[in-house]
Design a protein around this motif. Structure first.
Motif, PDB file in Angstrom:
ATOM      1  N   GLU A 167       0.809  -1.443   0.160  1.00  0.00           N
ATOM      2  CA  GLU A 167       0.432  -0.361  -0.254  1.00  0.00           C
ATOM      3  C   GLU A 167       0.393   1.382  -0.221  1.00  0.00           C
ATOM      4  O   GLU A 167       1.200   1.166   0.185  1.00  0.00           O
ATOM      5  CB  GLU A 167      -1.099  -0.191   0.891  1.00  0.00           C
ATOM      6  N   PRO A 168       0.406   2.147  -0.693  1.00  0.00           N
ATOM      7  CA  PRO A 168       1.908   2.965  -1.086  1.00  0.00           C
ATOM      8  C   PRO A 168       1.839   4.524  -0.232  1.00  0.00           C
ATOM      9  O   PRO A 168       0.917   4.270   0.645  1.00  0.00           O
ATOM     10  CB  PRO A 168       1.483   3.566  -2.442  1.00  0.00           C
ATOM     11  N   ASN A 169       2.776   4.266   0.232  1.00  0.00           N
ATOM     12  CA  ASN A 169       2.687   5.720   1.872  1.00  0.00           C
ATOM     13  C   ASN A 169       3.282   7.144   0.294  1.00  0.00           C
ATOM     14  O   ASN A 169       4.092   7.311   0.717  1.00  0.00           O
ATOM     15  CB  ASN A 169       3.896   5.310   2.417  1.00  0.00           C
ATOM     16  N   ASN A 170       2.488   8.095   0.129  1.00  0.00           N
ATOM     17  CA  ASN A 170       2.879   8.784  -0.297  1.00  0.00           C
ATOM     18  C   ASN A 170       3.296   9.621   0.097  1.00  0.00           C
ATOM     19  O   ASN A 170       4.133  10.578  -0.105  1.00  0.00           O
ATOM     20  CB  ASN A 170       1.258   9.518  -0.831  1.00  0.00           C
ATOM     21  N   HIS A 171       3.033   9.541   1.458  1.00  0.00           N
ATOM     22  CA  HIS A 171       3.948  10.809   2.778  1.00  0.00           C
ATOM     23  C   HIS A 171       5.209  10.634   2.771  1.00  0.00           C
ATOM     24  O   HIS A 171       6.519  11.154   2.103  1.00  0.00           O
ATOM     25  CB  HIS A 171       4.195  11.276   4.166  1.00  0.00           C
ATOM     26  N   ALA A 172       5.739   9.158   2.352  1.00  0.00           N
ATOM     27  CA  ALA A 172       7.425   8.740   2.584  1.00  0.00           C
ATOM     28  C   ALA A 172       8.055   9.130   1.514  1.00  0.00           C
ATOM     29  O   ALA A 172       9.013   9.785   0.774  1.00  0.00           O
ATOM     30  CB  ALA A 172       7.054   7.501   2.368  1.00  0.00           C
ATOM     31  N   LEU A 196       8.646  12.798   1.436  1.00  0.00           N
ATOM     32  CA  LEU A 196       9.526  13.361   2.216  1.00  0.00           C
ATOM     33  C   LEU A 196      11.085  13.091   0.900  1.00  0.00           C
ATOM     34  O   LEU A 196      12.301  13.585   0.767  1.00  0.00           O
ATOM     35  CB  LEU A 196       9.996  12.752   3.273  1.00  0.00           C
ATOM     36  N   ASP A 197      11.632  11.613   0.390  1.00  0.00           N
ATOM     37  CA  ASP A 197      12.302  11.156  -0.412  1.00  0.00           C
ATOM     38  C   ASP A 197      12.580  11.888  -1.795  1.00  0.00           C
ATOM     39  O   ASP A 197      13.893  11.812  -1.725  1.00  0.00           O
ATOM     40  CB  ASP A 197      11.954   9.869  -0.834  1.00  0.00           C
ATOM     41  N   VAL A 198      11.543  12.287  -2.454  1.00  0.00           N
ATOM     42  CA  VAL A 198      11.251  13.315  -3.912  1.00  0.00           C
ATOM     43  C   VAL A 198      12.038  15.174  -3.030  1.00  0.00           C
ATOM     44  O   VAL A 198      13.036  15.258  -3.635  1.00  0.00           O
ATOM     45  CB  VAL A 198      10.304  13.445  -4.929  1.00  0.00           C
TER      46      VAL A 198
END
Length: 209
Positions: free
Chosen positions: A27-32, A35-37
């Motif tokens: 399940e994708p974690n959009n906040h992660a 933050l990485d981008v």
């Protein structure tokens, strides 16, 4: 999730590879991902911007006119920011924009980005290939066969392949990297991600930790 393995002519080889659920099916974690981008783009900034302030301008320090009786505002130095050629008020200074993220979060972000691409059916698995010599035309033919000629594409190789890399270097919409260079920004920025068979094992083993 099973994906058919294609050859450089865009045809199925009759083989399929099973993509790990732990990497391509979470399940994708959009906040992660955000933050990485954000960290990737911030770390690319040089931070060398600089303008001269009042104390750094070359010029006379004598008082340019008498204090009173001129009918205009008092002025002490030609280097004042209100004069043309004067210093800049609150100008930019060199700054380090580097951000840090822990490995667990970065791994989650990459798995989330790959899972997003998998859900969008934007992942292609290609059998390992090589060119006899670096030729942009040969790489364009591969893109045409895969239907990616006018799309942003990211090719992920298992190991460094100089001929394939040099063949793609002149194409703005396509990028060739090795599995060790894979990051969240490059995945999200591409319309399609093309994995060569030899790259999958290393990616899944690194991201399944």
């Amino acid at each position: 999730m099973e994906v058919a393995v294609l050859d450089i002519n865009g045809k199925e080889t009759g083989r399929k590879v099973k993509l790990s659920k732990d990497v391509f099916g979470i399940e994708p974690n959009n906040h992660a991902v955000y933050l990485d981008v954000k960290q990737y783009l911030a770390n690319r900034r040089q931070g060398t911007h600089k303008s001269k302030e009042r104390a750094e301008i070359a010029g006379s320090t004598r008082k340019i006119k008498k204090q009173k009786g001129t009918g205009t505002a008092r002025a002490g130095s030609i280097k004042s920011p209100v004069f043309v050629g004067g210093g800049r008020i609150f100008g930019p200074r060199p700054k380090d924009y580097t951000q840090k993220l822990n490995k667990t979060l970065k791994r989650l972000a990459r798995k989330s980005a790959l899972s997003i691409k998998a859900k969008e059916n934007s992942i292609v698995v290609l059998e390992d290939f090589n060119f006899d010599a670096p030729k942009t035309k040969d790489f364009i033919n591969v893109l045409k066969a895969l239907g990616l000629e006018n799309k942003k594409s990211l090719f992920v190789l298992g190991d460094t392949n100089k001929n394939v890399y040099l063949s793609s270097r002149n194409l703005k919409a396509s990028e060739v990297i090795t599995s060790s260079e894979l990051n969240t920004y490059k995945i999200i920025n591409a319309n399609n991600v093309v994995f060569l068979e030899g790259s999958l094992e290393g990616i899944e083993s690194n991201l399944s930790k």
